[in-house]
Design a protein around this motif. Structure first.
Motif, PDB file in Angstrom:
ATOM      1  N   HIS A  39      57.562  59.224  -3.828  1.00 15.52           N
ATOM      2  CA  HIS A  39      58.005  58.740  -2.514  1.00 15.52           C
ATOM      3  C   HIS A  39      57.015  57.706  -1.962  1.00 15.52           C
ATOM      4  O   HIS A  39      57.426  56.679  -1.400  1.00 15.52           O
ATOM      5  N   ASP A  42      57.576  54.420  -3.714  1.00 15.41           N
ATOM      6  CA  ASP A  42      58.782  53.779  -3.195  1.00 15.41           C
ATOM      7  C   ASP A  42      58.524  53.118  -1.841  1.00 15.41           C
ATOM      8  O   ASP A  42      58.975  51.997  -1.594  1.00 15.41           O
ATOM      9  N   GLU A  43      57.791  53.815  -0.964  1.00 20.69           N
ATOM     10  CA  GLU A  43      57.470  53.255   0.351  1.00 20.69           C
ATOM     11  C   GLU A  43      56.623  51.990   0.212  1.00 20.69           C
ATOM     12  O   GLU A  43      56.839  51.002   0.913  1.00 20.69           O
ATOM     13  N   ASP A  47      57.553  48.183   1.368  1.00 15.92           N
ATOM     14  CA  ASP A  47      56.688  47.394   2.250  1.00 15.92           C
ATOM     15  C   ASP A  47      56.307  46.066   1.609  1.00 15.92           C
ATOM     16  O   ASP A  47      56.213  45.040   2.291  1.00 15.92           O
ATOM     17  N   ARG A  73      49.837  52.038   2.707  1.00 17.00           N
ATOM     18  CA  ARG A  73      50.667  52.780   1.747  1.00 17.00           C
ATOM     19  C   ARG A  73      49.969  52.871   0.398  1.00 17.00           C
ATOM     20  O   ARG A  73      50.077  53.877  -0.293  1.00 17.00           O
TER      21      ARG A  73
END
Length: 104
Positions: A39, A42-43, A47, A73
């Motif tokens: 996750h 993916d974030e 971004d 991130r």
């Protein structure tokens, strides 16, 4: 941890679309260790795509916030993947002065 240094340098690359592909290829090396790491990756990629969109539409003067968010991130990915080494890197990153905006 050279992977993270390379990805971090991609955040300042002139060709944002190539940086996305390079970052994706580097991050694939982590596999699917956990749902949290997947996750976080993916974030980060989302971004990075947002950063590319901002640079493409508005130029280099407006990307500071997107670049900063992508770096945060990346720190999350490093912490989730690297344990103690990630924590030390995070502490050194937080000790650095604030990132100044780039103007071209």
């Amino acid at each position: 941890m050279q992977i993270f240094d390379r990805i971090n340098s991609l955040l300042d690359a002139d060709d944002c679309h190539a940086a996305i592909e390079d970052a994706r290829a580097l991050l694939l090396q982590f596999g699917q260790k956990s749902d949290a790491l997947t996750h976080a990756i993916d974030e980060f990629l989302l971004d990075l795509m947002t950063l590319a969109f901002i640079v493409e539409c508005y130029g280099r003067g407006f990307e500071l916030l997107a670049r900063t968010l992508a770096r945060r991130r990346l720190v999350k990915i490093r912490l989730l993947s690297g344990g103690l080494a990630g924590q030390k890197w995070f502490q050194s990153l937080m000790a650095e002065p604030a990132i100044a905006p780039r103007c071209n």
